[in-house]
Scaffold this motif. Sequence first.
Motif, mmCIF file in Angstrom:
data_model
loop_
_atom_site.group_PDB
_atom_site.id
_atom_site.type_symbol
_atom_site.label_atom_id
_atom_site.label_comp_id
_atom_site.label_asym_id
_atom_site.label_seq_id
_atom_site.Cartn_x
_atom_site.Cartn_y
_atom_site.Cartn_z
ATOM 1 N N ASN A 80 0.847 -1.197 0.000
ATOM 2 C CA ASN A 80 0.000 0.000 0.000
ATOM 3 C C ASN A 80 0.887 1.254 0.000
ATOM 4 O OD1 ASN A 80 0.922 -0.703 2.510
ATOM 5 N ND2 ASN A 80 -0.924 -0.064 3.634
ATOM 6 N N ASP A 81 1.495 1.539 -1.163
ATOM 7 C CA ASP A 81 2.421 2.668 -1.282
ATOM 8 C C ASP A 81 1.833 3.953 -0.708
ATOM 9 O OD1 ASP A 81 4.312 1.120 -2.409
ATOM 10 O OD2 ASP A 81 4.360 2.134 -4.358
ATOM 11 N N GLY A 82 2.642 4.651 0.077
ATOM 12 C CA GLY A 82 2.250 5.929 0.650
ATOM 13 C C GLY A 82 1.625 5.814 2.025
ATOM 14 N N ALA A 83 1.298 4.595 2.447
ATOM 15 C CA ALA A 83 0.626 4.413 3.739
ATOM 16 C C ALA A 83 1.643 4.170 4.849
ATOM 17 C CB ALA A 83 -0.351 3.238 3.665
ATOM 18 N N VAL A 84 1.187 4.414 6.111
ATOM 19 C CA VAL A 84 2.005 4.135 7.281
ATOM 20 C C VAL A 84 1.922 2.647 7.583
ATOM 21 C CG1 VAL A 84 2.297 4.549 9.756
ATOM 22 C CG2 VAL A 84 1.682 6.423 8.218
ATOM 23 N N VAL A 85 3.075 2.017 7.829
ATOM 24 C CA VAL A 85 3.120 0.585 8.127
ATOM 25 C C VAL A 85 3.683 0.399 9.533
ATOM 26 C CG1 VAL A 85 4.110 -1.637 7.457
ATOM 27 C CG2 VAL A 85 3.452 0.020 5.695
ATOM 28 N N CYS A 86 2.958 -0.345 10.385
ATOM 29 C CA CYS A 86 3.464 -0.637 11.721
ATOM 30 C C CYS A 86 4.525 -1.722 11.638
ATOM 31 C CB CYS A 86 2.332 -1.111 12.631
ATOM 32 S SG CYS A 86 1.241 0.221 13.184
ATOM 33 N N ILE A 87 5.640 -1.504 12.319
ATOM 34 C CA ILE A 87 6.707 -2.493 12.395
ATOM 35 C C ILE A 87 7.009 -2.663 13.882
ATOM 36 C CG2 ILE A 87 9.040 -3.075 11.662
ATOM 37 C CD1 ILE A 87 8.701 -1.052 9.381
ATOM 38 N N GLY A 88 6.327 -3.662 14.500
ATOM 39 C CA GLY A 88 6.411 -3.786 15.943
ATOM 40 C C GLY A 88 5.515 -2.742 16.599
ATOM 41 N N SER A 89 5.705 -2.533 17.918
ATOM 42 C CA SER A 89 4.839 -1.593 18.639
ATOM 43 C C SER A 89 5.396 -0.184 18.696
ATOM 44 C CB SER A 89 4.596 -2.112 20.067
ATOM 45 O OG SER A 89 5.843 -2.209 20.758
ATOM 46 N N ASN A 90 6.712 -0.039 18.493
ATOM 47 C CA ASN A 90 7.296 1.302 18.620
ATOM 48 C C ASN A 90 8.090 1.720 17.379
ATOM 49 O OD1 ASN A 90 9.336 -0.483 18.910
ATOM 50 N ND2 ASN A 90 10.276 0.468 20.710
ATOM 51 N N MET A 91 7.823 1.072 16.246
ATOM 52 C CA MET A 91 8.494 1.414 14.998
ATOM 53 C C MET A 91 7.459 1.533 13.894
ATOM 54 S SD MET A 91 11.810 1.377 15.800
ATOM 55 C CE MET A 91 12.760 1.136 14.325
ATOM 56 N N PHE A 92 7.716 2.356 12.923
ATOM 57 C CA PHE A 92 6.821 2.495 11.777
ATOM 58 C C PHE A 92 7.677 2.764 10.540
ATOM 59 C CE2 PHE A 92 7.894 6.829 12.105
ATOM 60 C CZ PHE A 92 7.510 7.463 10.934
ATOM 61 N N GLY A 93 7.024 2.698 9.376
ATOM 62 C CA GLY A 93 7.693 3.032 8.119
ATOM 63 C C GLY A 93 6.674 3.494 7.101
ATOM 64 N N LEU A 94 7.136 4.194 6.091
ATOM 65 C CA LEU A 94 6.275 4.609 4.987
ATOM 66 C C LEU A 94 6.465 3.633 3.837
ATOM 67 C CD1 LEU A 94 6.725 8.492 4.910
ATOM 68 C CD2 LEU A 94 4.799 7.198 5.789
ATOM 69 N N CYS A 95 5.367 3.104 3.335
ATOM 70 C CA CYS A 95 5.450 2.138 2.235
ATOM 71 C C CYS A 95 5.845 2.868 0.958
ATOM 72 C CB CYS A 95 4.106 1.423 2.058
ATOM 73 S SG CYS A 95 4.172 0.095 0.816
ATOM 74 N N ASN A 96 6.957 2.459 0.377
ATOM 75 C CA ASN A 96 7.436 3.100 -0.858
ATOM 76 C C ASN A 96 7.973 2.018 -1.799
ATOM 77 O OD1 ASN A 96 8.328 5.625 -2.362
ATOM 78 N ND2 ASN A 96 10.245 4.479 -2.219
ATOM 79 N N ARG A 97 7.304 1.872 -2.941
ATOM 80 C CA ARG A 97 7.721 0.879 -3.935
ATOM 81 C C ARG A 97 7.787 -0.530 -3.340
ATOM 82 N NH1 ARG A 97 12.700 3.940 -7.051
ATOM 83 N NH2 ARG A 97 11.683 5.940 -7.315
ATOM 84 N N GLY A 98 6.802 -0.846 -2.523
ATOM 85 C CA GLY A 98 6.728 -2.185 -1.956
ATOM 86 C C GLY A 98 7.670 -2.438 -0.805
ATOM 87 N N CYS A 99 8.197 -1.376 -0.190
ATOM 88 C CA CYS A 99 9.189 -1.558 0.870
ATOM 89 C C CYS A 99 9.017 -0.473 1.926
ATOM 90 C CB CYS A 99 10.590 -1.494 0.265
ATOM 91 S SG CYS A 99 11.906 -1.711 1.482
ATOM 92 N N ALA A 100 9.042 -0.861 3.206
ATOM 93 C CA ALA A 100 8.997 0.096 4.318
ATOM 94 C C ALA A 100 10.214 -0.139 5.202
ATOM 95 C CB ALA A 100 7.713 -0.062 5.128
ATOM 96 N N VAL A 101 10.912 0.931 5.535
ATOM 97 C CA VAL A 101 12.101 0.842 6.374
ATOM 98 C C VAL A 101 11.748 1.340 7.778
ATOM 99 C CG1 VAL A 101 14.461 1.619 6.714
ATOM 100 C CG2 VAL A 101 13.636 1.109 4.412
ATOM 101 N N ALA A 102 12.083 0.552 8.767
ATOM 102 C CA ALA A 102 11.692 0.862 10.144
ATOM 103 C C ALA A 102 12.337 2.135 10.641
ATOM 104 C CB ALA A 102 12.067 -0.302 11.060
ATOM 105 N N GLN A 103 11.497 2.992 11.320
ATOM 106 C CA GLN A 103 11.973 4.212 11.966
ATOM 107 C C GLN A 103 11.282 4.314 13.328
ATOM 108 O OE1 GLN A 103 12.582 7.766 9.374
ATOM 109 N NE2 GLN A 103 11.148 6.686 8.041
#
Length: 405
Positions: A344-367
């Motif tokens: 879902n490009d452009g959407a916020v992706v939860c990565i665990g409970s305290n990390m998130f990433g922005l979906c870009n080209r099928g990939c989200a990097v944890a922040q």
Amino acid sequence: MFFSTTLLVAFAASATAHMTIEHPVPFGKATLNSSPLGPGDFPCKQRSGVYDITEMNQWNAGETQTIDFKGSAVHGGGSCQFSITTDSEPTEQSQWKVIHSVIGGCPSNVTGNLPEDADGHGAATFPVKMPENIPDGRYTFAWTWINKVGNREFYMNCAPVQVGSGSNKASTASVSEALSSLPDMFVANLPAEECSTKAYEDFNYPNPGQSVVEGNGGSLGDTLTGAGCDKMTKMGAGNGQMGTPSQPEASQPASSEAPAATSGYAALPSNGGGVFAPGASSAPAAEPTPAESTAPVAAPTPTYVAEQPSSAPEQPAYSSPPQVPDNSTPSAPPSGSDCTPCDNDGAVVCIGSNMFGLCNRGCAVAQPLANGMSCSGGAVVASVKRSAKFPRAHLHRRHGSSLLI
């Protein structure tokens, strides 16, 4: 008969062992012989292929280079001058300006000749400095020699030189300012019957210039005899007018001036937007020039480059989404982060409970999330409840402009 043959062999050996410059590399190296100039050879020992370029010599302003020679018949030395002209193919009209003079001991300080060797390198070498204020461009360099022992002769070899990169165009005024104070080249013994120097004298040039050296043990003299001296000694002045040195061909720019790209596509915008093929104008794209066609050209890319899949996100992927303007500098992802697949490009992706990433080209990097925020059930929420769930679109815009700072 034996005596005559011996004389002929000795004469031939002497003729082939005369001196030529080896550096800078002379014009027409393959056809240049070492004999002195005849009346019709001035300047540069005229012959078929006289201005063929074997190698262009780079010699920048203010730089000192070593002039060296090949041959063995140094005729007891003598006096030499090193000169330049703005003409790339000099004629009798060319004006030569002396940048260095050597009085005595040139090209060697010996009583006779060096051991017989046409390819010998036993002659002296001479450091010569290019004027510091000479403008960029192509010039012709010349070595001229009035020998001390033997027949009264005049030698001259020429070489092409490039000063600078050619990026700063020279004007006649700038060249005149740099060279006008230098003396004109001195010519004699061409032929000796009209104007001759004296044997066993190291000729003392009447105006050697400010850059001058005197060889050890020189027998200086300035004797000239002949009815043609008034005219001959001024041959180096040509028509008395300095031209403008030529510049490199426009199709061969310096490497620092080469076009940044040859594919025909626009540059990547600073906001991370896609790259579009030119299409705003109805005019057809220009064909690449021959010089450009030799450079490697990347394979054609899709019209919208931002849609290309990638195994790892590019740096622009960490800028804020385009819906909400954000002039702040996005933070870079942690070094060595793993990619979390998403669809879902452009959407916020939860990565665990305290990390998130922005979906870009099928990939989200944890922040990491900001203090007081957590990620649960695919939504970013405040750790301390202040309200029910916010709409996903609202969170997308909000976190794109605040949580990525």
